[in-house]
Scaffold this motif. Structure first.
Motif, mmCIF file in Angstrom:
data_model
loop_
_atom_site.group_PDB
_atom_site.id
_atom_site.type_symbol
_atom_site.label_atom_id
_atom_site.label_comp_id
_atom_site.label_asym_id
_atom_site.label_seq_id
_atom_site.Cartn_x
_atom_site.Cartn_y
_atom_site.Cartn_z
ATOM 1 N N CYS A 240 50.084 11.218 27.144
ATOM 2 C CA CYS A 240 49.697 12.152 28.195
ATOM 3 C C CYS A 240 50.732 12.053 29.317
ATOM 4 N N SER A 241 51.208 13.190 29.798
ATOM 5 C CA SER A 241 52.185 13.190 30.886
ATOM 6 C C SER A 241 51.546 13.781 32.136
ATOM 7 N N ARG A 242 52.179 13.601 33.265
ATOM 8 C CA ARG A 242 51.730 14.292 34.482
ATOM 9 C C ARG A 242 52.649 15.450 34.839
ATOM 10 N N ARG A 243 53.643 15.711 34.045
ATOM 11 C CA ARG A 243 54.585 16.789 34.367
ATOM 12 C C ARG A 243 54.693 17.706 33.156
ATOM 13 N N MET A 244 54.324 18.940 33.354
ATOM 14 C CA MET A 244 54.414 19.936 32.306
ATOM 15 C C MET A 244 55.796 19.947 31.667
ATOM 16 N N GLU A 245 56.829 19.771 32.480
ATOM 17 C CA GLU A 245 58.188 19.896 31.953
ATOM 18 C C GLU A 245 58.566 18.752 31.021
ATOM 19 N N ARG A 246 57.765 17.714 30.938
ATOM 20 C CA ARG A 246 58.088 16.617 30.014
ATOM 21 C C ARG A 246 57.336 16.729 28.687
ATOM 22 N N ILE A 247 56.337 17.581 28.657
ATOM 23 C CA ILE A 247 55.524 17.720 27.445
ATOM 24 C C ILE A 247 56.416 18.092 26.254
ATOM 25 N N ASN A 248 56.292 17.336 25.207
ATOM 26 C CA ASN A 248 56.947 17.631 23.930
ATOM 27 C C ASN A 248 58.469 17.509 23.928
ATOM 28 N N ASN A 249 59.057 16.961 24.979
ATOM 29 C CA ASN A 249 60.505 16.760 24.889
ATOM 30 C C ASN A 249 60.960 15.405 25.427
ATOM 31 N N THR A 250 60.027 14.486 25.511
ATOM 32 C CA THR A 250 60.341 13.163 26.042
ATOM 33 C C THR A 250 59.837 12.109 25.059
ATOM 34 N N VAL A 251 60.696 11.132 24.761
ATOM 35 C CA VAL A 251 60.290 10.048 23.866
ATOM 36 C C VAL A 251 60.316 8.744 24.651
ATOM 37 N N GLN A 252 59.210 8.011 24.633
ATOM 38 C CA GLN A 252 59.190 6.694 25.286
ATOM 39 C C GLN A 252 59.101 5.603 24.223
ATOM 40 N N LEU A 253 59.972 4.612 24.341
ATOM 41 C CA LEU A 253 59.914 3.438 23.463
ATOM 42 C C LEU A 253 59.608 2.227 24.332
ATOM 43 N N THR A 254 58.669 1.394 23.899
ATOM 44 C CA THR A 254 58.346 0.216 24.701
ATOM 45 C C THR A 254 57.986 -0.968 23.805
ATOM 46 N N THR B 194 47.517 21.590 26.181
ATOM 47 C CA THR B 194 48.799 21.453 25.512
ATOM 48 C C THR B 194 49.443 22.836 25.460
ATOM 49 N N PRO B 195 50.776 22.909 25.465
ATOM 50 C CA PRO B 195 51.380 24.240 25.412
ATOM 51 C C PRO B 195 50.987 24.944 24.116
ATOM 52 N N LYS B 196 50.901 26.238 24.189
ATOM 53 C CA LYS B 196 50.530 27.068 23.039
ATOM 54 C C LYS B 196 51.441 26.814 21.839
ATOM 55 N N GLU B 197 52.704 26.483 22.077
ATOM 56 C CA GLU B 197 53.680 26.354 20.988
ATOM 57 C C GLU B 197 53.699 24.957 20.374
ATOM 58 N N VAL B 198 52.676 24.166 20.648
ATOM 59 C CA VAL B 198 52.704 22.757 20.267
ATOM 60 C C VAL B 198 53.015 22.539 18.781
ATOM 61 N N ASP B 199 52.572 23.436 17.911
ATOM 62 C CA ASP B 199 52.691 23.222 16.464
ATOM 63 C C ASP B 199 54.107 22.900 16.004
ATOM 64 N N SER B 200 55.057 23.797 16.318
ATOM 65 C CA SER B 200 56.402 23.582 15.789
ATOM 66 C C SER B 200 57.123 22.459 16.529
ATOM 67 N N VAL B 201 56.842 22.306 17.824
ATOM 68 C CA VAL B 201 57.550 21.297 18.603
ATOM 69 C C VAL B 201 57.229 19.890 18.112
#
Lengths: 327, 327, 327, 327
Positions: C185-199, C291-298
């Protein structure tokens, strides 16, 4: 012809002609050539020159190009790229000239039955540009040509002859070329899911499964129609007939000890074996059409080869990498 | 109108009218009635009587029927059956008369984007009979009427205006009625995926996501067009605007202590809040449209309600159980 | 901290720390560095060094690496390959040493909810070898290491804590390393589906949606656990809060004319805005996660980046092309 | 035994015993009974009483119950409900006593290969309650028993023996009963996708496709294991062998005119026909396993019958309608 197994492939019709004629010479009205390409890919071009050839093979006059791909499911990247490239080259030859105007790609078949989903899956990967060229022509890469694509569904699901739907769309879109992609029926298990046939004779949707329907071809649509297909199914009677053939062949090789058996089986082989098998299987199997268990992933892969073949052939100097970028 | 949030629902346009006008009386040219049905289902019928009403609500003249279904995802069998039945009854009223001839059901939207797949999923469950009545009329249950159904895809995927495709098919099939099913946009999160709107005004495909396209309505097709839709998305700006409204409302209730803040926020509310929010969100959010995380299963369920509503309405005395049998 | 929006990303927790503190210096116990890579890919490494840093960011002690990918959905082949490579490099650094023994990849989340399917989809593309090395070691490419992978489902679907299932499998398989992949879960729409976190801190399955569950980490499993995640959802309250922030920021820039409004809104910003918004939204929105409408392909695309990052990191000198061949 | 076709069904093993023995009496150590039920559903119960019976049929000692469903794909609602009910009744008899404690349902097979997806699809429709009873026991319908369910994947995809994964989960969950659902292999095309076998002997995952694996049964898990399966595939050699049998049978009926051919073919039938066919087919077909083209929708339907049979059997006085409500 004694063994009249169901097949949509011209190379198989030709094989059956050889099997059924004493001599191994081409039928009158048939021309054929074969190419061995890299990665074990084999291209066969069969031309049905005239009606006499058409009768010999049971196929309309036209050109039938077959690509046989070894192991389409485990192919490495380079073999995959070569398959796309060859598909594009053969498609280009078949079209014969530059397409001026819009190309319409039709994905025939039922998206919800995996073995029948080749057409819709191919359409999903075709690079569609007609709307971009219409609404924002100045922003578009000048190498792109106008391409549109639709999967019209099947008669049993829509209630409308697929040919009617395609005709209706053509009347509005007025394409210069139609490419119809469909799943086919083979008579050889070893060709299922790894053989691509391209032909300029069009296609009759659902013909592979025993129904006669309105054709999708140049005479019905008024523009050239290329049909591209992959055999994804085989009927149960063909598997049985094939097996009996192979047993006979096997016995022949050890003819000494098996002479009486070989003779007897040959009797079956000389009669209408396929008809007899059909007859015998009917009560239980009906028109039983089967597909390999692994059909799901294989159809996915080969649909991409065809889609990229179409993408490279239709647009102008476009590479696989460009296609990735435009998507 | 100060808050001009995006919505495809007439009941929300009406709500916005009330919010923006001082008095709670219906706009001129608008008639409305509400029914509370079993299982908490609520039916609202809004009639836009004339151009004046149309202007007040920003909707074409016609009838808009809304079914609100509580908890469509967890519905029990009986509530589900009642929803199907009400959908059929309201659809029948809207059509106004028996359909003589073929009904064509169009599933608008993109099958591969869950939030946009309502139309194609509905079409998958429509009882299609046209081909049976044509090819084997004597074998068919006499209660069945001629129904066909197609999912034509979306402009971005086919490269062809959906309206063009539908027009082309209508020219061949010559239906007496078209029913177009599409996903909509709501301005209230609480209506997403549990509200069905039926209207006799047709639909503009893709209108919900900001493009103007060729309409699918009686004037473009020459036959009555019923549009059925379910809001599956909401835009980010609407969520934000909604929240500010709710904060203001909340502050008003405790006005004593919050007076200055309330006054200030009211200033925003009186201006073009939605426009301001859009402006502010633009660089990062663009036309960001969102859908609840659980959209997958919910769309599946509500598509079945609509499909069965259509099935019961079009055929003659057909029950849900009959539908199961015919499938 | 005034604005306490829900986020699973350490870089966002750090952003919130900066927003809420007057000065722009790193919190005590926090170290961070940023790299700009090719194709606009940005890598940020945040180290929570001690408990004090952990408290400042609300995150356990450990390393959090974030890759931000511009336009993951339209990426060209070369950008995609670079993203896979960077993911592999950062994963290798995080593991810190060669893995001796089996690596177990866990795909967390619900395969049937697209926004939650990142884990299962990643597992579908991981190159699994453990069974081959066990049953036919002599036939295997010597560069391959032992990898196994499973998608255990979610508590609501299996009825069993995911941590329990993973623990049970670890007891049998005895892996040397566990990699758990999950949607965040993110707090910024602009990070949804294009950010990878490794920990290297592990993960609590389902934590992103408000439940406390058994952790999947080194202390519960007894072996190092790397968690890899991508934010695919954002909650409605965060969108609203974000918007109010942006309005305030906007007003500040034109402060002269908007001074009173700016002051007032700043009051909200200084209080517990997120809590207030949550409170206000509760009756209608509940814990509404979108979630953004385009979530499927992303999700499909980014799952492949992660899977190939894992494939390259775990095996020895394996390239993307090799992976295609082994598949 | 001359014709040793591959089958996972005890009723087919019994048929083969009759075919291969001169007399039509039951083998020693075998007991069997048949019931004709409503809607053409046929139930056969075969008990392998001792080792001698086990040897005769090639099956472990235990009970094998088979439900044969006519036309599972076009079934009407009432026939579907009856199938669910019978499945529940037979499952209850097989379990023999009330389950005290948790039941664990295992969906064996590969979710991404339709013909192998029966287990995972069944699990998707099982009513899972264990977590509810644990975390909110007071809110739960008192008729519900503790049920959990997982689809562990297949060795080729996870890299871990399925039996190992199941064992690991059992060690944590400590179920009182395990029910394992899997796709099977039949020797008769007419049984594919419409036959359900229930047995108390457990299952060896992947056994149907030629590999030996760790069993999932009472001796490996320490609790009773019921296996439920549906044949979804048949191997090509079986189709061929079946056909030759049918041709021979057919010729026998018209023996006068076909005497020599009949005699010759009988020679094949008396030898190891299946082995011979396998041998002959090997170079081209390998272990070719096929499935009907329509497998997609059929598997979906029959998975629901099994899931609801399990739901009704495990919970206390739960009806199909209750199940809809709890979902």
């Amino acid at each position: 012809m004694s063994f009249n197994a169901r097949t949509d492939l011209a190379i198989e019709a030709r094989e059956m002609y050889f099997e059924n004629s004493a001599i191994a010479t081409e039928a009158k009205g048939i021309e054929a050539e074969e190419d061995e390409c890299d990665f074990g890919i084999k291209v066969t071009r069969v031309r049905v020159v005239d009606e006499e050839g058409g009768k010999a093979l049971g196929k309309p006059v036209g050109t039938y190009i077959t690509m046989e791909l070894p192991n389409p499911n485990e192919t490495e990247q380079k073999a995959y790229e070569e398959a796309c490239r060859i598909c594009a080259v053969e498609l280009t030859k078949l079209v014969g000239q530059k397409v001026n105007g819009t190309a319409l790609v039709i994905g025939l078949g039922n998206r919800n039955i995996t073995a029948d989903a080749l057409g819709p899956k191919t359409v999903d990967s075709v690079l569609v540009t007609r709307h971009l060229l219409e609404y924002m022509p100045e922003e578009i890469d000048s190498r792109l040509r106008s391409v549109c694509a639709i999967s019209p569904g099947v008669l049993g699901v829509t209630g409308v002859e697929t040919g009617e739907i395609v005709k209706g769309i053509c009347d509005r879109v007025k394409p210069a070329l139609v490419i119809a992609v469909d799943a086919l029926c083979s008579r050889r298990m070893e060709r299922i899911n790894n053989t691509v046939q391209l032909t300029d004779t069009g296609v009759v949707p659902g013909a592979g499964i025993g129904n006669r329907r309105m054709a999708i071809d140049e005479s019905s649509l008024g523009v050239p129609v290329i049909a591209i297909g992959v055999p994804t199914v085989i009927d149960a009677a063909t598997i049985a007939g094939d097996t009996i053939d192979k047993i006979i062949e096997n016995l022949k090789e050890n003819a000494e000890e098996n002479l009486p058996l070989y003779k007897m089986l040959s009797v079956i082989a000389e009669e209408d074996k396929y008809g007899m098998i059909k007859q015998v299987l009917k009560p239980d199997y009906g028109d039983f059409v089967v597909t390999p268990k692994e059909v799901d992933s294989v159809v996915e892969n080969i649909a991409k080869v065809i889609a990229n073949g179409i993408n490279i052939a239709l647009h102008e100097g476009i590479t696989l990498e460009d296609i990735d970028r435009y998507r």
